[in-house]
Structure formats: C-alpha cells, structure tokens
Design a protein around this motif. Structure first.
Motif, short mmCIF file in Angstrom:
data_model
loop_
_atom_site.label_atom_id
_atom_site.label_comp_id
_atom_site.label_asym_id
_atom_site.label_seq_id
_atom_site.Cartn_x
_atom_site.Cartn_y
_atom_site.Cartn_z
N LEU A 43 0.81 -1.24 0.13
CA LEU A 43 -0.03 0.21 -0.09
C LEU A 43 0.92 1.24 -0.12
O LEU A 43 1.91 1.25 0.49
N THR A 44 0.33 2.19 -0.90
CA THR A 44 1.44 3.50 -1.10
C THR A 44 0.28 4.78 -0.64
O THR A 44 -0.79 4.75 -0.90
N ALA A 45 1.11 5.68 0.14
CA ALA A 45 0.17 6.78 0.50
C ALA A 45 1.14 7.95 0.05
O ALA A 45 2.54 7.93 0.69
N GLN A 46 0.87 9.11 0.01
CA GLN A 46 1.48 10.34 -0.32
C GLN A 46 1.29 11.23 1.07
O GLN A 46 0.37 11.56 1.53
N HIS A 47 2.61 11.73 1.47
CA HIS A 47 2.36 12.71 2.75
C HIS A 47 3.55 13.92 2.22
O HIS A 47 4.88 13.43 2.31
N GLN A 53 5.59 3.65 1.63
CA GLN A 53 4.92 2.34 1.23
C GLN A 53 4.75 1.25 2.77
O GLN A 53 6.01 1.49 3.37
N VAL A 54 3.87 0.56 2.58
CA VAL A 54 3.61 -0.24 3.70
C VAL A 54 3.39 -1.64 3.22
O VAL A 54 2.60 -1.74 2.39
N VAL A 55 4.25 -2.62 3.43
CA VAL A 55 4.12 -4.11 3.03
C VAL A 55 2.77 -4.78 4.04
O VAL A 55 3.03 -4.54 5.22
#
Length: 132
Positions: A43-47, A53-55
């Motif tokens: 999962l990828t999130a922009q900050h 990225q989180v596995v």
C-alpha cells in the motif's frame, strides 16, 4: 479478554518505527503491488512530497480479488519483516475506493486531539462534565 482496539496510524508513522511489533493498527493506502505467491501486497500513501509504502501480509485475508490502484484500509498487527523493515499482518483488508483521504486524515487528527484532551482531563482528576 479482548485485545485493545486498533489505533489508526498513518503509513509514514508505521514506516518510521513509531509502532511496536505486535501492536494492532489500522492504516490505509493505494494498492500498488500484489504478489499472490508470497501473500504480500504493498500500500502506498503520499505525505507532503514523499511517497510512503507499507508491506501487507495477506495470508489471513486470501483469497481476495485485488484491484491495483484502488484505495484499501487494513486492520492487522505489526510484525518485523525479514529485510529489517516492518509489515502489517492483515486480519481485514477492505477496498474503500472513493474515500476522501484528506477528510480521513483530518478525522484521524481530530480523534487524536480529542483523546489527548480527554486523557489530560482524566489525569487532572476532574469528574466528567454532565452533557445534559
């Protein structure tokens, strides 16, 4: 006895080690990669200007029909990964496409400030105010 409720953590908090191994977490992100042979998703999130990225270990939620590019919310426990990082062992993995992420982040921040304020009132020894 039931385990403690999972607290929302932003993906960038999980990556920086703010969450301990074995702790229950809720997080979110866009599904960018799924490896069914290894039961792993990313999962990828922009900050700010950084992409985090989180596995996710998907063994307990399979079989599921991944939609690459869709938003997902995950509930699970933090585990140390073999490469020295951390991953979330998913217990629940839901597609939440259409969720306003800016509003979700604001809601999480507001919830945290509410809990912090409530804890400070409890520690001051004040009885809770009567809402009526």
């Amino acid at each position: 006895m039931l385990p403690a409720a999972a607290v929302f953590h932003f993906p960038w908090e999980i990556r920086c080690g703010a969450v301990q191994e074995g702790e229950a977490v809720r997080t979110f992100g866009r599904l960018t990669c799924y490896e069914p042979a290894e039961s792993k998703a990313t999962l990828t999130a922009q900050h700010v200007s950084t992409q985090h990225q989180v596995v996710i270990q998907t063994m307990f939620v399979e079989p599921f029909d991944p939609i690459i590019g869709a938003q997902y919310m995950v509930l699970g426990e933090i585990e140390n990964a073999e490469d020295g990082g951390v991953m979330v062992r998913a217990r629940v993995l839901n597609c939440v496409d259409g969720v306003n992420l800016a509003l979700l982040q604001k809601a999480i921040t507001e919830q945290r400030s509410f809990f912090k304020e409530r804890e400070s009132k409890d520690s001051d020894g004040q009885p809770p105010s009567d809402p009526t």
